[in-house]
Enzyme design. Structure first.
Site, PDB file in Angstrom:
ATOM      1  N   GLU A   1      61.520  62.734   1.178  1.00 19.06           N
ATOM      2  CA  GLU A   1      60.537  61.965   2.116  1.00 19.06           C
ATOM      3  C   GLU A   1      59.176  62.757   1.762  1.00 19.06           C
ATOM      4  OE1 GLU A   1      61.051  60.418   5.284  1.00 19.06           O
ATOM      5  OE2 GLU A   1      62.879  59.787   4.216  1.00 19.06           O
TER       6      GLU A   1
ATOM      7  N   HIS B   1      61.134  65.436  10.456  1.00 21.05           N
ATOM      8  CA  HIS B   1      60.648  66.213   9.020  1.00 21.05           C
ATOM      9  C   HIS B   1      60.487  67.416   9.394  1.00 21.05           C
ATOM     10  CE1 HIS B   1      59.166  61.879   7.886  1.00 21.05           C
ATOM     11  NE2 HIS B   1      60.136  62.006   7.323  1.00 21.05           N
TER      12      HIS B   1
ATOM     13  N   CYS C   1      50.693  64.717   9.601  1.00 26.12           N
ATOM     14  CA  CYS C   1      51.403  63.722   8.984  1.00 26.12           C
ATOM     15  C   CYS C   1      50.461  62.652   8.190  1.00 26.12           C
ATOM     16  CB  CYS C   1      52.255  62.852  10.117  1.00 26.12           C
ATOM     17  SG  CYS C   1      53.824  63.497  10.536  1.00 26.12           S
TER      18      CYS C   1
END
Length: 429
Positions: free
Chosen positions: A170, A239, A356
């Site tokens: 990721e 995450h 993010c």
């Protein structure tokens, strides 16, 4: 070393289709009407604010959407309009995936190791495969194209393709780097999940993390692999950057971010004795509140005067308990000296805060010229982006709009207008 934050511009197809299982904001807002124009303008305003603080800023462009080529791999044929119309009448979720604007979360674009940490002295970048979610797995090809264009100089950069898809990766959302106060080589920390707490999938595999570390030529003695807490994943921390962030010699994390925090802290202190670990106790800010306010999905940055600032979403200020704890943190006189609040509410409703939206790239000052300047931001570029967004981006998108050919055409025109305004050719991106 200098750091550049490369933010994703929120694309014109930004919508709330609720595609990201395990991401509570994405799921909770599924079906709501999105505001792509406002979301993109809020993102540019955040970048402008960071530049005003003296930080360097870059951008990545929205991916081409609708992703007709992806739908063609699923067996839909004809011209682009026929592909989309047939897919919409067959399975609306497929078209929602093909219209996803989630590439704006450039913390998931890849993992970056600066040249100070690598065996060959190059800055290594591995494109993330994002294999856990279909709408995100489709991003890797276009992400790689932009990374190879931005960081094309082989004297400074080495861009790697994605790790094979079975090994979920990721990107920097599950990666931290700690550096001694004196600078130099860092400690690279890869955070991975296991079972996902039995509720939601864990998205980062240890195998992928180890593969990226090998590719980048990292020193094993300065590389840590740390398991994410299953409680954090189960609470919606899909995450690691939802529950922890690092900058310089500081780690800022929730008490329940890691499966074995004591072991992690001890290992890190053995390598960097000066590390400052700021742990937010669960009895002051519980996991649910931390995730709902995106407290840890903030950008922890070093300003030109050497002080650290935490760039927070407005939701953190609006929660009395979180803001009280943060105020006490600043008053304590620790390494984090300032709080900076930004409004990215429209994109955050889809599941990601300020951190993010950016990929951190650290380079030597003389390597700045090796980056394609079209990806570097200044006030004039911000103004061009804002003008295109105000003119071309849809003001609102409801779920049923995703099947409207007029929206497909408009979003395609919008992306083309933006690439041209920033000096790119459509076939480059």
């Amino acid at each position: 070393m200098i750091e550049i934050n490369f933010d994703g511009i929120v694309g014109p197809t930004h919508n709330y289709a609720g595609l990201s299982f395990g991401n509570l904001a994405s799921s909770n807002n599924a079906g709501a009407v999105s505001a792509p124009r406002l979301a993109a303008l809020q993102g540019v305003a955040k970048m402008r604010r960071l530049m005003a603080l003296g930080l360097r800023q870059g951008i990545f462009l929205p991916h081409v959407r609708p992703n007709v080529s992806w739908l063609r791999t699923l067996g839909f044929g004809g011209d682009d309009a026929e592909v989309l119309a047939t897919a919409w009448s067959t399975d609306r979720a497929l078209v929602a995936n093909a219209l996803s604007a989630s590439a704006m979360w450039t913390a998931n674009a890849g993992t970056v190791s600066p040249g100070t940490d690598t065996v060959d002295g190059l800055c290594h970048i591995s494109v993330a495969n994002l294999s856990t979610m279909p709408h995100r797995a489709a991003e890797a090809e276009q992400t790689e194209r932009q990374l190879r264009l931005a960081f094309a100089d082989p004297r400074v950069f080495h861009v790697h393709g994605p790790v094979p898809a079975p090994f979920g990766d990721e990107g920097a959302a599950n990666f931290m780097r700690v550096v001694p106060p004196s600078g130099g080589r860092g400690v690279e920390i890869f955070v991975y999940g296991e079972t996902g707490g039995g509720v939601f999938p864990s998205r980062q595999r240890r195998t992928a993390s180890e593969a990226v570390a090998r590719r980048h030529g990292l020193n094993p003695d300065r590389t840590l692999f740390v398991q994410q807490s299953e409680a954090a994943i189960a609470a919606g921390a899909f995450h690691n950057d939802v529950v922890a962030v690092a900058n310089g010699h500081v780690v800022f994390a929730h008490e329940h971010a890691f499966a074995d925090p004591a072991a992690f802290h001890a290992a890190l202190r053995r390598i960097v004795p000066e590390v400052a670990i700021i742990e937010v106790p669960a009895d002051r800010v519980d996991l649910d509140t931390a995730i709902r306010t995106y407290l840890f999905n903030s950008q922890l940055v070093t300003l030109p005067d050497g002080s650290m600032t935490l760039v927070l979403p407005a939701e953190a200020r609006e929660n009395a308990g979180v803001w009280t704890w943060l105020t006490e943190l600043i008053e304590s006189g620790g390494p984090i000296r300032r709080l900076e609040v930004v409004d990215v509410r429209e994109s955050m409703r889809n599941g990601g805060g300020p951190a993010c939206l950016r990929l951190r790239v650290q380079i030597e000052p003389d390597a700045l010229a090796a980056i394609d300047p079209r990806f570097l931001l200044d006030d004039a570029a911000c103004t061009r982006i804002e003008a295109v967004v105000a003119r071309e981006w849809p003001e609102a998108i409801a779920f049923d709009d995703l099947g409207d050919p007029r929206l497909w055409a408009r979003c395609h025109r919008a992306c083309t207008a933006l690439t041209q305004a920033l000096g790119f050719q459509p076939d480059e991106i």
